[in-house]
Design a protein around this motif. Structure first.
Motif, PDB file in Angstrom:
ATOM      1  N   GLU A 107       0.837  -1.208   0.000  1.00  0.00           N
ATOM      2  CA  GLU A 107       0.000   0.000   0.000  1.00  0.00           C
ATOM      3  C   GLU A 107       0.874   1.262   0.000  1.00  0.00           C
ATOM      4  O   GLU A 107       0.620   2.220  -0.736  1.00  0.00           O
ATOM      5  N   LEU A 108       1.942   1.254   0.823  1.00  0.00           N
ATOM      6  CA  LEU A 108       2.849   2.415   0.873  1.00  0.00           C
ATOM      7  C   LEU A 108       3.595   2.579  -0.453  1.00  0.00           C
ATOM      8  O   LEU A 108       3.901   3.701  -0.869  1.00  0.00           O
ATOM      9  N   LEU A 109       3.876   1.458  -1.112  1.00  0.00           N
ATOM     10  CA  LEU A 109       4.563   1.527  -2.406  1.00  0.00           C
ATOM     11  C   LEU A 109       3.653   2.201  -3.437  1.00  0.00           C
ATOM     12  O   LEU A 109       4.054   3.143  -4.133  1.00  0.00           O
ATOM     13  N   GLU A 110       2.424   1.741  -3.485  1.00  0.00           N
ATOM     14  CA  GLU A 110       1.489   2.297  -4.484  1.00  0.00           C
ATOM     15  C   GLU A 110       1.207   3.767  -4.208  1.00  0.00           C
ATOM     16  O   GLU A 110       1.246   4.593  -5.112  1.00  0.00           O
ATOM     17  N   SER A 111       0.914   4.107  -2.940  1.00  0.00           N
ATOM     18  CA  SER A 111       0.580   5.509  -2.658  1.00  0.00           C
ATOM     19  C   SER A 111       1.804   6.406  -2.826  1.00  0.00           C
ATOM     20  O   SER A 111       1.684   7.564  -3.236  1.00  0.00           O
ATOM     21  N   GLY A 112       3.000   5.867  -2.551  1.00  0.00           N
ATOM     22  CA  GLY A 112       4.207   6.665  -2.762  1.00  0.00           C
ATOM     23  C   GLY A 112       4.437   6.958  -4.234  1.00  0.00           C
ATOM     24  O   GLY A 112       4.849   8.066  -4.605  1.00  0.00           O
ATOM     25  N   HIS A 113       4.159   5.987  -5.090  1.00  0.00           N
ATOM     26  CA  HIS A 113       4.322   6.238  -6.526  1.00  0.00           C
ATOM     27  C   HIS A 113       3.335   7.302  -7.011  1.00  0.00           C
ATOM     28  O   HIS A 113       3.667   8.102  -7.904  1.00  0.00           O
ATOM     29  N   VAL A 114       2.153   7.368  -6.403  1.00  0.00           N
ATOM     30  CA  VAL A 114       1.188   8.424  -6.765  1.00  0.00           C
ATOM     31  C   VAL A 114       1.744   9.798  -6.368  1.00  0.00           C
ATOM     32  O   VAL A 114       1.696  10.765  -7.142  1.00  0.00           O
ATOM     33  N   VAL A 115       2.294   9.873  -5.156  1.00  0.00           N
ATOM     34  CA  VAL A 115       2.874  11.130  -4.661  1.00  0.00           C
ATOM     35  C   VAL A 115       4.036  11.576  -5.571  1.00  0.00           C
ATOM     36  O   VAL A 115       4.133  12.744  -5.972  1.00  0.00           O
ATOM     37  N   LEU A 116       4.905  10.642  -5.892  1.00  0.00           N
ATOM     38  CA  LEU A 116       6.060  10.964  -6.743  1.00  0.00           C
ATOM     39  C   LEU A 116       5.601  11.381  -8.146  1.00  0.00           C
ATOM     40  O   LEU A 116       6.204  12.258  -8.770  1.00  0.00           O
ATOM     41  N   ALA A 117       4.513  10.775  -8.617  1.00  0.00           N
ATOM     42  CA  ALA A 117       3.999  11.137  -9.946  1.00  0.00           C
ATOM     43  C   ALA A 117       3.464  12.578  -9.951  1.00  0.00           C
ATOM     44  O   ALA A 117       3.578  13.285 -10.959  1.00  0.00           O
ATOM     45  N   LEU A 118       2.901  13.023  -8.827  1.00  0.00           N
ATOM     46  CA  LEU A 118       2.431  14.417  -8.750  1.00  0.00           C
ATOM     47  C   LEU A 118       3.612  15.383  -8.836  1.00  0.00           C
ATOM     48  O   LEU A 118       3.549  16.420  -9.498  1.00  0.00           O
ATOM     49  N   MET A 119       4.691  15.028  -8.157  1.00  0.00           N
ATOM     50  CA  MET A 119       5.901  15.857  -8.232  1.00  0.00           C
ATOM     51  C   MET A 119       6.457  15.839  -9.656  1.00  0.00           C
ATOM     52  O   MET A 119       6.880  16.859 -10.193  1.00  0.00           O
ATOM     53  N   GLU A 120       6.464  14.658 -10.257  1.00  0.00           N
ATOM     54  CA  GLU A 120       6.986  14.497 -11.621  1.00  0.00           C
ATOM     55  C   GLU A 120       6.214  15.384 -12.598  1.00  0.00           C
ATOM     56  O   GLU A 120       6.803  16.052 -13.458  1.00  0.00           O
ATOM     57  N   GLU A 121       4.890  15.403 -12.434  1.00  0.00           N
ATOM     58  CA  GLU A 121       4.056  16.200 -13.335  1.00  0.00           C
ATOM     59  C   GLU A 121       4.430  17.681 -13.221  1.00  0.00           C
ATOM     60  O   GLU A 121       4.592  18.375 -14.224  1.00  0.00           O
ATOM     61  N   HIS A 122       4.597  18.162 -11.992  1.00  0.00           N
ATOM     62  CA  HIS A 122       4.979  19.571 -11.805  1.00  0.00           C
ATOM     63  C   HIS A 122       6.347  19.845 -12.422  1.00  0.00           C
ATOM     64  O   HIS A 122       6.543  20.839 -13.127  1.00  0.00           O
ATOM     65  N   LEU A 123       7.292  18.958 -12.157  1.00  0.00           N
ATOM     66  CA  LEU A 123       8.667  19.195 -12.614  1.00  0.00           C
ATOM     67  C   LEU A 123       8.831  18.988 -14.116  1.00  0.00           C
ATOM     68  O   LEU A 123       9.841  19.405 -14.687  1.00  0.00           O
ATOM     69  N   SER A 124       7.838  18.395 -14.740  1.00  0.00           N
ATOM     70  CA  SER A 124       7.924  18.217 -16.192  1.00  0.00           C
ATOM     71  C   SER A 124       7.862  19.564 -16.912  1.00  0.00           C
ATOM     72  O   SER A 124       8.342  19.693 -18.041  1.00  0.00           O
ATOM     73  N   SER A 125       7.257  20.569 -16.262  1.00  0.00           N
ATOM     74  CA  SER A 125       7.195  21.884 -16.908  1.00  0.00           C
ATOM     75  C   SER A 125       7.712  23.011 -16.009  1.00  0.00           C
ATOM     76  O   SER A 125       7.527  24.188 -16.318  1.00  0.00           O
ATOM     77  N   ASN A 126       8.339  22.663 -14.896  1.00  0.00           N
ATOM     78  CA  ASN A 126       8.915  23.681 -13.991  1.00  0.00           C
ATOM     79  C   ASN A 126      10.266  23.192 -13.497  1.00  0.00           C
ATOM     80  O   ASN A 126      10.416  22.001 -13.176  1.00  0.00           O
TER      81      ASN A 126
END
Ligand SMILES: N[C@@H](CCC(=O)N[C@@H](CS)C(=O)NCC(=O)O)C(=O)O
Length: 206
Positions: free
Chosen positions: A131-150
């Protein structure tokens, strides 16, 4: 600013945030190491040197003691380039710092701690780790999305939001077991922080 005393836990990302900013700012301080489970940590709590019962705790020369890593970052950053001047960017910075405490640290730091500290190993059930693995990948994906254009989390240069998020993200793969290969923009941002003058690694405890 001199006469600062920092009670910090060498292995902890929350404490590392403060050590990292102090180093970026070139501020001298006395470091009191209180590792997890140590007598020094128990003493810091019992004596009131960690008034909220957690580290880091920054003692100011006038006797005030600051708790909560992200609050300490905001205090130390006053007047420096680590706080954006513009109020919109400051709010964006705070949004990422609240995100770090509400959604990132409780997942990514917790999974790492379950893998790191032997006394917590019994809590690392397969279901919880998954569960922590899956939710952590969601959190990291949110950061990734921001950093893709910033380039940075708020404004046009690194702010304390970047330090807050860096602390547990840079060890998310090695300590937490997250699949960092999924996040190329994150993998570009991490070395941008590490290349900044004054950078110190987690292990470099004064
Ligand atoms: N929200 C706090 C969390 C601080 C915290 O949980 N510190 C942990 C180490 S990461 C601690 O002091 N643990 C010692 C204990 O609970 O006995 C912050 O960001 O400073």
């Amino acid at each position: 600013m001199s006469g600062l005393r920092l009670y910090s836990m060498p292995s902890s990302g929350n404490s590392y945030k403060v050590r990292l900013l102090l180093s970026f700012l070139g501020l001298e301080y006395t470091h009191i190491a209180c590792e997890n489970g140590s007598a020094a940590l128990a003493e810091a709590k019992a004596s009131g040197n960690a008034p909220m019962g957690k580290l880091p705790a920054l003692h100011l020369p006038d006797g005030n003691i600051l708790s909560e890593s992200n609050a300490i970052l905001c205090y130390l950053a006053q007047g420096s380039g680590w706080l954006p001047e513009n109020s919109l960017q400051q709010a964006q910075m705070l949004a990422w710092m609240f995100f770090e405490q509400n959604r990132h640290e409780p997942v990514i730091a917790v999974r790492a701690s379950l893998r790191t500290y032997p006394e917590r190993a019994h809590l690392a059930t397969p279901a919880r780790m998954e569960e922590l693995l899956e939710s952590g990948h969601v959190v990291l994906a949110l950061m990734e999305e921001h950093l893709s254009s910033n380039e940075w989390f708020a404004g046009t240069q690194a702010s304390v939001a970047d330090i807050a998020l860096y602390a547990y993200t840079h060890t998310a793969g090695s300590r937490g077991g997250y699949d960092m290969a999924r996040f190329p923009a994150l993998n570009d941002w991490l070395p941008r922080i590490a290349a900044m003058p004054g950078y110190v690694p987690l292990e470099a405890v004064p």
